[in-house]
Write a protein that holds these residues in place. Structure first.
Motif, PDB file in Angstrom:
ATOM      1  N   THR A  96       0.811  -1.222   0.000  1.00  0.00           N
ATOM      2  CA  THR A  96       0.000   0.000   0.000  1.00  0.00           C
ATOM      3  C   THR A  96       0.846   1.273   0.000  1.00  0.00           C
ATOM      4  N   GLN A  97       2.164   1.144   0.250  1.00  0.00           N
ATOM      5  CA  GLN A  97       3.049   2.319   0.239  1.00  0.00           C
ATOM      6  C   GLN A  97       3.852   2.423  -1.066  1.00  0.00           C
ATOM      7  N   LEU A  98       3.579   1.544  -2.020  1.00  0.00           N
ATOM      8  CA  LEU A  98       4.372   1.503  -3.249  1.00  0.00           C
ATOM      9  C   LEU A  98       4.165   2.766  -4.085  1.00  0.00           C
ATOM     10  N   ARG A  99       5.295   3.382  -4.481  1.00  0.00           N
ATOM     11  CA  ARG A  99       5.254   4.599  -5.292  1.00  0.00           C
ATOM     12  C   ARG A  99       5.559   4.331  -6.757  1.00  0.00           C
ATOM     13  N   HIS A 100       6.461   3.354  -7.006  1.00  0.00           N
ATOM     14  CA  HIS A 100       6.868   3.054  -8.377  1.00  0.00           C
ATOM     15  C   HIS A 100       6.871   1.541  -8.579  1.00  0.00           C
ATOM     16  N   LEU A 101       6.260   1.115  -9.681  1.00  0.00           N
ATOM     17  CA  LEU A 101       6.223  -0.296 -10.057  1.00  0.00           C
ATOM     18  C   LEU A 101       6.533  -0.403 -11.540  1.00  0.00           C
ATOM     19  N   ASN A 102       7.578  -1.165 -11.864  1.00  0.00           N
ATOM     20  CA  ASN A 102       7.967  -1.329 -13.265  1.00  0.00           C
ATOM     21  C   ASN A 102       7.791  -2.790 -13.676  1.00  0.00           C
ATOM     22  N   LEU A 103       6.858  -3.027 -14.602  1.00  0.00           N
ATOM     23  CA  LEU A 103       6.591  -4.357 -15.166  1.00  0.00           C
ATOM     24  C   LEU A 103       6.873  -4.374 -16.668  1.00  0.00           C
ATOM     25  N   GLU A 104       7.655  -3.437 -17.118  1.00  0.00           N
ATOM     26  CA  GLU A 104       7.950  -3.295 -18.537  1.00  0.00           C
ATOM     27  C   GLU A 104       8.611  -4.538 -19.123  1.00  0.00           C
ATOM     28  N   ASP A 105       8.292  -4.835 -20.371  1.00  0.00           N
ATOM     29  CA  ASP A 105       8.971  -5.868 -21.155  1.00  0.00           C
ATOM     30  C   ASP A 105       8.964  -7.232 -20.474  1.00  0.00           C
ATOM     31  N   ASN A 106       7.748  -7.693 -20.142  1.00  0.00           N
ATOM     32  CA  ASN A 106       7.549  -9.060 -19.696  1.00  0.00           C
ATOM     33  C   ASN A 106       6.686  -9.796 -20.724  1.00  0.00           C
ATOM     34  N   ARG A 107       6.008 -10.830 -20.299  1.00  0.00           N
ATOM     35  CA  ARG A 107       5.199 -11.629 -21.239  1.00  0.00           C
ATOM     36  C   ARG A 107       3.749 -11.718 -20.785  1.00  0.00           C
ATOM     37  N   LEU A 108       3.274 -10.646 -20.194  1.00  0.00           N
ATOM     38  CA  LEU A 108       1.927 -10.632 -19.645  1.00  0.00           C
ATOM     39  C   LEU A 108       0.888 -10.469 -20.749  1.00  0.00           C
ATOM     40  N   ASN A 109      -0.048 -11.415 -20.811  1.00  0.00           N
ATOM     41  CA  ASN A 109      -1.162 -11.316 -21.748  1.00  0.00           C
ATOM     42  C   ASN A 109      -2.345 -10.568 -21.145  1.00  0.00           C
ATOM     43  N   HIS A 110      -2.517 -10.743 -19.834  1.00  0.00           N
ATOM     44  CA  HIS A 110      -3.616 -10.093 -19.132  1.00  0.00           C
ATOM     45  C   HIS A 110      -3.140  -9.562 -17.781  1.00  0.00           C
ATOM     46  N   ILE A 111      -3.800  -8.521 -17.325  1.00  0.00           N
ATOM     47  CA  ILE A 111      -3.612  -8.011 -15.965  1.00  0.00           C
ATOM     48  C   ILE A 111      -4.811  -8.494 -15.167  1.00  0.00           C
ATOM     49  N   PRO A 112      -4.589  -9.382 -14.186  1.00  0.00           N
ATOM     50  CA  PRO A 112      -5.733  -9.980 -13.481  1.00  0.00           C
ATOM     51  C   PRO A 112      -6.557  -8.945 -12.729  1.00  0.00           C
ATOM     52  N   THR A 113      -7.838  -9.189 -12.654  1.00  0.00           N
ATOM     53  CA  THR A 113      -8.759  -8.279 -11.982  1.00  0.00           C
ATOM     54  C   THR A 113      -8.329  -8.036 -10.540  1.00  0.00           C
ATOM     55  N   GLY A 114      -8.233  -6.773 -10.167  1.00  0.00           N
ATOM     56  CA  GLY A 114      -7.889  -6.396  -8.800  1.00  0.00           C
ATOM     57  C   GLY A 114      -6.409  -6.227  -8.530  1.00  0.00           C
ATOM     58  N   LEU A 115      -5.542  -6.597  -9.472  1.00  0.00           N
ATOM     59  CA  LEU A 115      -4.093  -6.569  -9.225  1.00  0.00           C
ATOM     60  C   LEU A 115      -3.598  -5.192  -8.805  1.00  0.00           C
ATOM     61  N   LEU A 116      -4.074  -4.153  -9.460  1.00  0.00           N
ATOM     62  CA  LEU A 116      -3.552  -2.794  -9.243  1.00  0.00           C
ATOM     63  C   LEU A 116      -4.332  -1.993  -8.202  1.00  0.00           C
ATOM     64  N   ASP A 117      -5.418  -2.530  -7.704  1.00  0.00           N
ATOM     65  CA  ASP A 117      -6.285  -1.775  -6.791  1.00  0.00           C
ATOM     66  C   ASP A 117      -5.601  -1.353  -5.487  1.00  0.00           C
ATOM     67  N   PRO A 118      -4.705  -2.162  -4.899  1.00  0.00           N
ATOM     68  CA  PRO A 118      -4.084  -1.733  -3.629  1.00  0.00           C
ATOM     69  C   PRO A 118      -3.073  -0.592  -3.791  1.00  0.00           C
ATOM     70  N   LEU A 119      -2.700  -0.266  -5.022  1.00  0.00           N
ATOM     71  CA  LEU A 119      -1.585   0.647  -5.254  1.00  0.00           C
ATOM     72  C   LEU A 119      -2.037   2.105  -5.262  1.00  0.00           C
ATOM     73  N   ASN A 120      -2.627   2.529  -4.168  1.00  0.00           N
ATOM     74  CA  ASN A 120      -3.146   3.891  -4.068  1.00  0.00           C
ATOM     75  C   ASN A 120      -2.047   4.930  -3.897  1.00  0.00           C
TER      76      ASN A 120
END
Length: 332
Positions: free
Chosen positions: A243-267
């Motif tokens: 919940t304290q995360l300021r920066h998240l880098n997921l660039e250049d992976n092999r993700l086809n989908h972002i699962p529902t709810g994954l990003l919601d805690p990152l306020n």
């Protein structure tokens, strides 16, 4: 009269150059108790001639291949030792015994591989940099229990795994850099001791998946770098505790989908704090969660328009933010 002339000369040398003696290929600065040795002609550790009160020593771009406990005993007040870009192949056990005040040790760009037991004991190190060496295994026996390290850089080595026992010795870590290794997994319990961690860099590894609980104890984490791995799927609750995360880098992976709810805690994400570019996203009904999240959080995303569809062919290259709901659910 002659003795007075000699004394005057020595005093003049002291005030002009900062010290009465200094090893060859080195510059000594008495005002800040610092010595800098720079240049390939230096083949041996310059322990002779080093001012005893030296607190900062830099030896860089030389042909030095060995270092001993006795070498360091020449500077018992040492607090920072920078040995980057030399030819060191190993370190002796207990070699920090003679420098108990040392808090920073930088060994970037050497040829270190197997390190002995107790190699980093006897000094209350706070910062240790082992970047760009040949280390294949990080051994818990390097450190004392409850090490005072707050910064550890093991990037650019040959690590294929990281053991929980290793990190259990480092409960005060605030920054951990494991980028540019060969890590294929992060064991679920391995990061649990790092409750003070603020920055974790796992870029440029071979991670294909992550356990749902791997980050659950990292409540103080502010920066998480997972770019340039092989992540093809992540659990929907992976970031639940961040919940304290300021920066998240997921660039250049092999993700086809972002699962529902994954990003919601990152306020706490800052502006441009999330990078999801260069993933082969499938823009179908399962992409609706990401599409809606981007609509509401576009300012938090770095180059949001660069998050594009790979499939279906009719949407290839389209920015997810440019899509309409009907593009994702054409049959509805």
């Amino acid at each position: 009269m002659k003795s007075w002339c000699v004394l005057a000369f020595l005093l003049l040398d002291f005030f002009c150059h900062g010290t009465l003696s200094c090893p060859a290929f080195c510059k000594c600065y008495a005002g800040r108790a610092e010595v800098v040795c720079n240049g390939a002609p230096l083949k041996e550790y310059p322990s002779e001639g080093l001012p005893e009160n030296t607190t900062m020593l830099t030896i860089q771009f030389t042909n030095i291949s060995t270092i001993s406990e006795q070498h360091l005993e020449a500077t018992p007040q040492l607090q920072e030792l920078h040995l980057h870009e030399n030819h060191l192949q190993t370190l002796p056990s207990n070699f920090l015994r003679g420098v108990p005040r040392l808090h920073t040790l930088d060994l970037t760009g050497n040829k270190l591989s197997d390190l002995p037991v107790d190699v980093f004991t006897h000094a209350s190190l706070r910062s240790l940099v082992l970047k760009n060496n040949l280390i294949k295994e990080a051994d818990a026996a390097w450190f004392p229990d409850n090490s005072s390290l707050t910064w550890l850089d093991l990037s650019g080595n040959h690590l294929t795994k990281i053991q929980a026992a290793f990190l259990q010795k480092l409960p005060h870590l605030e920054t951990l850099d494991l980028s540019k290794n060969r890590l294929e997994e992060i064991p679920a319990d391995s990061l649990e001791p790092l409750t003070k961690l603020e920055r974790l860099n796992l870029q440029y590894n071979n991670l294909s998946t992550l356990d749902a609980s791997v980050f659950q104890r990292l409540h103080k984490l502010h920066f998480l770098f997972l770019a340039w791995n092989k992540l093809n799927k992540v659990p929907p609750n992976l970031f639940k505790e961040l919940t304290q995360l300021r920066h998240l880098n997921l660039e250049d992976n092999r993700l086809n989908h972002i699962p529902t709810g994954l990003l919601d805690p990152l306020n706490s994400l800052e502006e441009d704090g999330l990078d999801l570019s260069v993933n082969p996203l499938v823009c179908d009904g399962k992409a609706e969660y990401l599409w809606r999240w981007l609509q509401n959080n576009k300012k938090k995303v770095f180059q949001a328009d660069a998050i594009t569809c790979k499939l279906p062919p009719s949407l290839e290259g389209r920015s997810v933010t440019s899509l309409a709901e009907s593009d994702l659910n054409p049959q509805s």
